[in-house]
Design a protein around this motif. Structure first.
Motif, mmCIF file in Angstrom:
data_model
loop_
_atom_site.group_PDB
_atom_site.id
_atom_site.type_symbol
_atom_site.label_atom_id
_atom_site.label_comp_id
_atom_site.label_asym_id
_atom_site.label_seq_id
_atom_site.Cartn_x
_atom_site.Cartn_y
_atom_site.Cartn_z
ATOM 1 N N PHE A 51 21.598 46.180 -11.662
ATOM 2 C CA PHE A 51 21.760 47.630 -11.572
ATOM 3 C C PHE A 51 22.717 47.981 -10.438
ATOM 4 O O PHE A 51 22.662 47.387 -9.355
ATOM 5 C CB PHE A 51 20.400 48.306 -11.348
ATOM 6 C CG PHE A 51 19.463 48.184 -12.513
ATOM 7 C CD1 PHE A 51 19.388 49.184 -13.473
ATOM 8 C CD2 PHE A 51 18.673 47.054 -12.667
ATOM 9 C CE1 PHE A 51 18.539 49.060 -14.560
ATOM 10 C CE2 PHE A 51 17.813 46.920 -13.740
ATOM 11 C CZ PHE A 51 17.745 47.925 -14.694
ATOM 12 N N ASP A 52 23.581 48.965 -10.704
ATOM 13 C CA ASP A 52 24.532 49.463 -9.706
ATOM 14 C C ASP A 52 23.784 50.385 -8.748
ATOM 15 O O ASP A 52 23.259 51.432 -9.161
ATOM 16 C CB ASP A 52 25.661 50.218 -10.420
ATOM 17 C CG ASP A 52 26.703 50.775 -9.459
ATOM 18 O OD1 ASP A 52 26.550 50.585 -8.234
ATOM 19 O OD2 ASP A 52 27.661 51.404 -9.942
ATOM 20 N N VAL A 53 23.716 49.994 -7.471
ATOM 21 C CA VAL A 53 22.991 50.803 -6.488
ATOM 22 C C VAL A 53 23.940 51.488 -5.506
ATOM 23 O O VAL A 53 23.509 51.942 -4.440
ATOM 24 C CB VAL A 53 21.948 49.955 -5.722
ATOM 25 C CG1 VAL A 53 20.848 49.489 -6.649
ATOM 26 C CG2 VAL A 53 22.615 48.771 -5.022
ATOM 27 N N SER A 54 25.214 51.578 -5.867
ATOM 28 C CA SER A 54 26.131 52.344 -5.024
ATOM 29 C C SER A 54 25.704 53.805 -5.044
ATOM 30 O O SER A 54 25.058 54.268 -5.987
ATOM 31 C CB SER A 54 27.571 52.195 -5.523
ATOM 32 O OG SER A 54 27.690 52.632 -6.866
ATOM 33 N N LEU A 55 26.074 54.541 -3.978
ATOM 34 C CA LEU A 55 25.569 55.908 -3.831
ATOM 35 C C LEU A 55 26.345 56.904 -4.683
ATOM 36 O O LEU A 55 27.575 56.872 -4.767
ATOM 37 C CB LEU A 55 25.638 56.334 -2.370
ATOM 38 C CG LEU A 55 24.788 55.532 -1.375
ATOM 39 C CD1 LEU A 55 24.880 56.152 0.011
ATOM 40 C CD2 LEU A 55 23.339 55.453 -1.832
ATOM 41 N N ASN A 56 25.612 57.781 -5.306
ATOM 42 C CA ASN A 56 26.191 58.900 -6.052
ATOM 43 C C ASN A 56 26.588 59.976 -5.045
ATOM 44 O O ASN A 56 25.717 60.530 -4.360
ATOM 45 C CB ASN A 56 25.162 59.439 -7.043
ATOM 46 C CG ASN A 56 25.704 60.568 -7.890
ATOM 47 O OD1 ASN A 56 26.717 61.180 -7.565
ATOM 48 N ND2 ASN A 56 25.010 60.873 -8.978
ATOM 49 N N PRO A 57 27.870 60.298 -4.903
ATOM 50 C CA PRO A 57 28.300 61.282 -3.896
ATOM 51 C C PRO A 57 27.639 62.647 -4.085
ATOM 52 O O PRO A 57 27.424 63.372 -3.105
ATOM 53 C CB PRO A 57 29.811 61.386 -4.120
ATOM 54 C CG PRO A 57 30.185 60.121 -4.802
ATOM 55 C CD PRO A 57 29.017 59.755 -5.658
ATOM 56 N N ALA A 58 27.304 62.995 -5.292
ATOM 57 C CA ALA A 58 26.717 64.308 -5.561
ATOM 58 C C ALA A 58 25.283 64.419 -5.059
ATOM 59 O O ALA A 58 24.825 65.491 -4.664
ATOM 60 C CB ALA A 58 26.764 64.594 -7.058
ATOM 61 N N THR A 59 24.558 63.303 -5.069
ATOM 62 C CA THR A 59 23.140 63.346 -4.692
ATOM 63 C C THR A 59 22.820 62.536 -3.439
ATOM 64 O O THR A 59 21.781 62.746 -2.810
ATOM 65 C CB THR A 59 22.274 62.808 -5.842
ATOM 66 O OG1 THR A 59 22.589 61.418 -6.043
ATOM 67 C CG2 THR A 59 22.521 63.575 -7.132
ATOM 68 N N GLY A 60 23.718 61.591 -3.092
ATOM 69 C CA GLY A 60 23.434 60.716 -1.960
ATOM 70 C C GLY A 60 22.430 59.630 -2.284
ATOM 71 O O GLY A 60 22.000 58.897 -1.394
ATOM 72 N N GLN A 61 22.041 59.544 -3.564
ATOM 73 C CA GLN A 61 21.074 58.550 -4.002
ATOM 74 C C GLN A 61 21.771 57.466 -4.840
ATOM 75 O O GLN A 61 22.821 57.700 -5.426
ATOM 76 C CB GLN A 61 19.975 59.226 -4.846
ATOM 77 C CG GLN A 61 19.175 60.273 -4.105
ATOM 78 C CD GLN A 61 18.433 59.685 -2.916
ATOM 79 O OE1 GLN A 61 17.816 58.630 -3.018
ATOM 80 N NE2 GLN A 61 18.492 60.377 -1.785
ATOM 81 N N PRO A 62 21.178 56.268 -4.912
ATOM 82 C CA PRO A 62 21.784 55.203 -5.729
ATOM 83 C C PRO A 62 21.896 55.625 -7.192
ATOM 84 O O PRO A 62 21.030 56.328 -7.717
ATOM 85 C CB PRO A 62 20.809 54.035 -5.564
ATOM 86 C CG PRO A 62 20.083 54.316 -4.290
ATOM 87 C CD PRO A 62 19.965 55.799 -4.209
#
Length: 227
Positions: A180-191
């Motif tokens: 699973f890609d756990v890079s951060l979503n810029p919109a939410t700050g969550q993986p």
């Protein structure tokens, strides 16, 4: 009266003789049961050690810094760690239709181009793409610098069958890796937690100098892990 006494004595003698005859059988049965329990305890102990091999694999293949990504030095160390669970002459066969398919044989060192070369492109069943180091340094998605992947495994799909023959432990090994890609979503700050790939590893391990090591394995895509 004497006749009755003699009859009772005779009956007691027969019962005593029967008890003496059956005692060794009962004792032998009890010993056999004890041996079976001991064998089972030994097998469970080996499974516990094999699970550490499994844990090392997933800890090494997963990103350590999901926010910034791992440095080249950290990735090299992760490659060295995952190589420690393979025998010196181990073989991994990648089963797919891409340019990464084929055989990766021997361990290698990520800092030594001679033992960790890029894939050769030989996807034939009898050829060699490189070493295990080749696979983990250049092919395995979890160890590529651009990726921030975590590998999860369904425990109920994991299986080992350790067997001791002439004092030597060997075992079949099966587990799955769901990346699973756990890079951060810029919109939410969550993986993101976006599924990237799903593969299995199916092979054999041997206990060498007191340590369980993978000796041979194949890997390919796998579906949804249904119990």
């Amino acid at each position: 009266m004497k006749s009755t006494y003699r009859n009772i004595t005779a009956m007691l003698s027969v019962l005593l003789a029967g008890a003496l005859l059956t005692t060794p059988a009962v004792a032998q049965s009890g010993a056999l049961q004890a041996d079976n329990w001991q064998d089972r305890d030994e097998q469970l102990a080996q499974i516990t050690e094999l699970e550490q091999l499994h844990a090392t694999f997933h800890a090494s293949i997963s990103v350590h810094d999901p926010v910034n990504g791992d440095s080249p030095a950290v990735i090299a160390q992760r490659i060295r760690e995952i190589l420690t669970i393979w025998a010196k002459d181990a073989e991994l066969t990648v089963v797919n239709t891409s340019a990464t398919a084929g055989n990766y044989i021997g361990v290698g060192d990520p800092d030594d181009p001679a033992t960790c070369p890029p894939p050769s492109g030989d996807t034939s069943t009898t050829g060699q793409q490189g070493t295990l180091c080749t696979f983990f340094k250049y092919v395995a998605g979890g160890l590529q610098p651009a990726n921030k992947l975590v590998s999860l495994t369904p425990a109920f799909k994991t299986k080992y069958v350790p067997v001791r023959t002439d004092g030597q432990w060997t075992s079949s090994v099966y587990f799955e890796c769901h990346y699973f890609d756990v890079s951060l979503n810029p919109a939410t700050g969550q993986p993101f937690w976006t599924a990237r790939s799903h593969v299995y590893l199916n092979g054999e391990a041997e206990k060498i100098d007191g340590q369980w090591l993978l000796t041979r394995a194949s890997t390919s895509a796998v579906g949804v892990p249904v119990p």
